[in-house]
Design a protein around this motif. Structure first.
Motif, PDB file in Angstrom:
ATOM      1  N   SER A  22       0.821  -1.214   0.000  1.00 29.36           N
ATOM      2  CA  SER A  22       0.000   0.000   0.000  1.00 29.36           C
ATOM      3  C   SER A  22       0.855   1.265   0.000  1.00 29.36           C
ATOM      4  O   SER A  22       0.349   2.351  -0.244  1.00 29.36           O
ATOM      5  CB  SER A  22      -0.927   0.023   1.217  1.00 29.36           C
ATOM      6  OG  SER A  22      -0.179   0.130   2.405  1.00 29.36           O
ATOM      7  N   CYS A  57      -4.825  -3.443  -7.439  1.00 29.32           N
ATOM      8  CA  CYS A  57      -4.654  -2.016  -7.679  1.00 29.32           C
ATOM      9  C   CYS A  57      -3.178  -1.667  -7.902  1.00 29.32           C
ATOM     10  O   CYS A  57      -2.312  -2.058  -7.119  1.00 29.32           O
ATOM     11  CB  CYS A  57      -5.194  -1.237  -6.482  1.00 29.32           C
ATOM     12  SG  CYS A  57      -4.983   0.545  -6.635  1.00 29.32           S
ATOM     13  N   SER A  62      -7.335   2.834  -4.908  1.00 30.84           N
ATOM     14  CA  SER A  62      -8.598   2.102  -4.907  1.00 30.84           C
ATOM     15  C   SER A  62      -9.306   2.204  -3.559  1.00 30.84           C
ATOM     16  O   SER A  62      -8.671   2.120  -2.516  1.00 30.84           O
ATOM     17  CB  SER A  62      -8.343   0.627  -5.234  1.00 30.84           C
ATOM     18  OG  SER A  62      -9.538  -0.124  -5.116  1.00 30.84           O
ATOM     19  N   THR A  63     -10.621   2.339  -3.602  1.00 30.49           N
ATOM     20  CA  THR A  63     -11.398   2.320  -2.362  1.00 30.49           C
ATOM     21  C   THR A  63     -11.746   0.883  -1.979  1.00 30.49           C
ATOM     22  O   THR A  63     -12.384   0.655  -0.960  1.00 30.49           O
ATOM     23  CB  THR A  63     -12.703   3.139  -2.501  1.00 30.49           C
ATOM     24  OG1 THR A  63     -13.475   2.602  -3.565  1.00 30.49           O
ATOM     25  CG2 THR A  63     -12.389   4.600  -2.757  1.00 30.49           C
ATOM     26  N   ASN A  64     -11.314  -0.074  -2.802  1.00 38.09           N
ATOM     27  CA  ASN A  64     -11.553  -1.493  -2.558  1.00 38.09           C
ATOM     28  C   ASN A  64     -10.228  -2.253  -2.505  1.00 38.09           C
ATOM     29  O   ASN A  64     -10.146  -3.395  -2.927  1.00 38.09           O
ATOM     30  CB  ASN A  64     -12.455  -2.056  -3.663  1.00 38.09           C
ATOM     31  CG  ASN A  64     -12.939  -3.442  -3.364  1.00 38.09           C
ATOM     32  OD1 ASN A  64     -13.182  -3.802  -2.221  1.00 38.09           O
ATOM     33  ND2 ASN A  64     -13.075  -4.259  -4.390  1.00 38.09           N
ATOM     34  N   ALA A  65      -9.187  -1.595  -2.024  1.00 36.23           N
ATOM     35  CA  ALA A  65      -7.849  -2.197  -1.968  1.00 36.23           C
ATOM     36  C   ALA A  65      -7.889  -3.509  -1.198  1.00 36.23           C
ATOM     37  O   ALA A  65      -8.614  -3.616  -0.218  1.00 36.23           O
ATOM     38  CB  ALA A  65      -6.871  -1.235  -1.321  1.00 36.23           C
ATOM     39  N   TYR A  67      -7.907  -4.711  -4.299  1.00 33.07           N
ATOM     40  CA  TYR A  67      -8.448  -4.926  -5.637  1.00 33.07           C
ATOM     41  C   TYR A  67      -8.681  -3.608  -6.372  1.00 33.07           C
ATOM     42  O   TYR A  67      -9.019  -2.596  -5.767  1.00 33.07           O
ATOM     43  CB  TYR A  67      -9.756  -5.714  -5.556  1.00 33.07           C
ATOM     44  CG  TYR A  67      -9.579  -7.023  -4.846  1.00 33.07           C
ATOM     45  CD1 TYR A  67      -8.916  -8.086  -5.459  1.00 33.07           C
ATOM     46  CD2 TYR A  67     -10.021  -7.188  -3.543  1.00 33.07           C
ATOM     47  CE1 TYR A  67      -8.713  -9.286  -4.790  1.00 33.07           C
ATOM     48  CE2 TYR A  67      -9.828  -8.402  -2.875  1.00 33.07           C
ATOM     49  CZ  TYR A  67      -9.171  -9.430  -3.499  1.00 33.07           C
ATOM     50  OH  TYR A  67      -8.956 -10.610  -2.836  1.00 33.07           O
ATOM     51  N   CYS A  68      -8.514  -3.644  -7.682  1.00 35.63           N
ATOM     52  CA  CYS A  68      -8.745  -2.480  -8.521  1.00 35.63           C
ATOM     53  C   CYS A  68     -10.248  -2.167  -8.552  1.00 35.63           C
ATOM     54  O   CYS A  68     -11.070  -3.050  -8.691  1.00 35.63           O
ATOM     55  CB  CYS A  68      -8.250  -2.781  -9.928  1.00 35.63           C
ATOM     56  SG  CYS A  68      -8.616  -1.478 -11.113  1.00 35.63           S
ATOM     57  N   ASP A  69     -10.574  -0.886  -8.427  1.00 32.11           N
ATOM     58  CA  ASP A  69     -11.970  -0.444  -8.547  1.00 32.11           C
ATOM     59  C   ASP A  69     -12.148   0.546  -9.691  1.00 32.11           C
ATOM     60  O   ASP A  69     -13.185   1.170  -9.828  1.00 32.11           O
ATOM     61  CB  ASP A  69     -12.484   0.157  -7.242  1.00 32.11           C
ATOM     62  CG  ASP A  69     -11.826   1.482  -6.884  1.00 32.11           C
ATOM     63  OD1 ASP A  69     -10.912   1.928  -7.608  1.00 32.11           O
ATOM     64  OD2 ASP A  69     -12.219   2.079  -5.865  1.00 32.11           O
ATOM     65  N   THR A  71     -10.381   3.338 -10.160  1.00 29.45           N
ATOM     66  CA  THR A  71      -9.992   4.700  -9.811  1.00 29.45           C
ATOM     67  C   THR A  71      -8.912   5.242 -10.745  1.00 29.45           C
ATOM     68  O   THR A  71      -8.896   6.428 -11.063  1.00 29.45           O
ATOM     69  CB  THR A  71      -9.510   4.783  -8.342  1.00 29.45           C
ATOM     70  OG1 THR A  71     -10.599   4.404  -7.488  1.00 29.45           O
ATOM     71  CG2 THR A  71      -9.025   6.166  -7.967  1.00 29.45           C
TER      72      THR A  71
END
Length: 75
Positions: A22, A57, A62-65, A67-69, A71
């Motif tokens: 991250s 991501c 990403s707001t779903n880290a 995982y890619c969303d 963004t």
């Protein structure tokens, strides 16, 4: 900083643990190599739910880290 404007496509193995970077400092993107020790960030540890493709991501926004969303499309 090691970011990119697209996801990393990774082959996951069901029930295997992964540590997603991250902090964007890892030289082993998208996975953690311990470089976060010099930052205030921590890796996100997760278990793959199934065998197969994972879109992780690459932009670190990403707001779903981890995982890619999508963004990265607006950066």
């Amino acid at each position: 900083m090691n970011t990119k404007k697209e996801p990393y496509l990774v082959k996951g193995k069901k029930d295997k643990n992964y540590a997603w970077c991250s902090c964007a400092e890892s030289s082993n993107q998208p996975f953690c190599d311990g470089s976060h020790a010099k930052t205030d960030k921590q890796p996100i540890v997760f278990k793959a739910e199934k065998d197969g493709d994972m879109h992780l991501c690459g932009c670190k926004q990403s707001t779903n880290a981890p995982y890619c969303d999508g963004t990265h499309l607006s950066l």
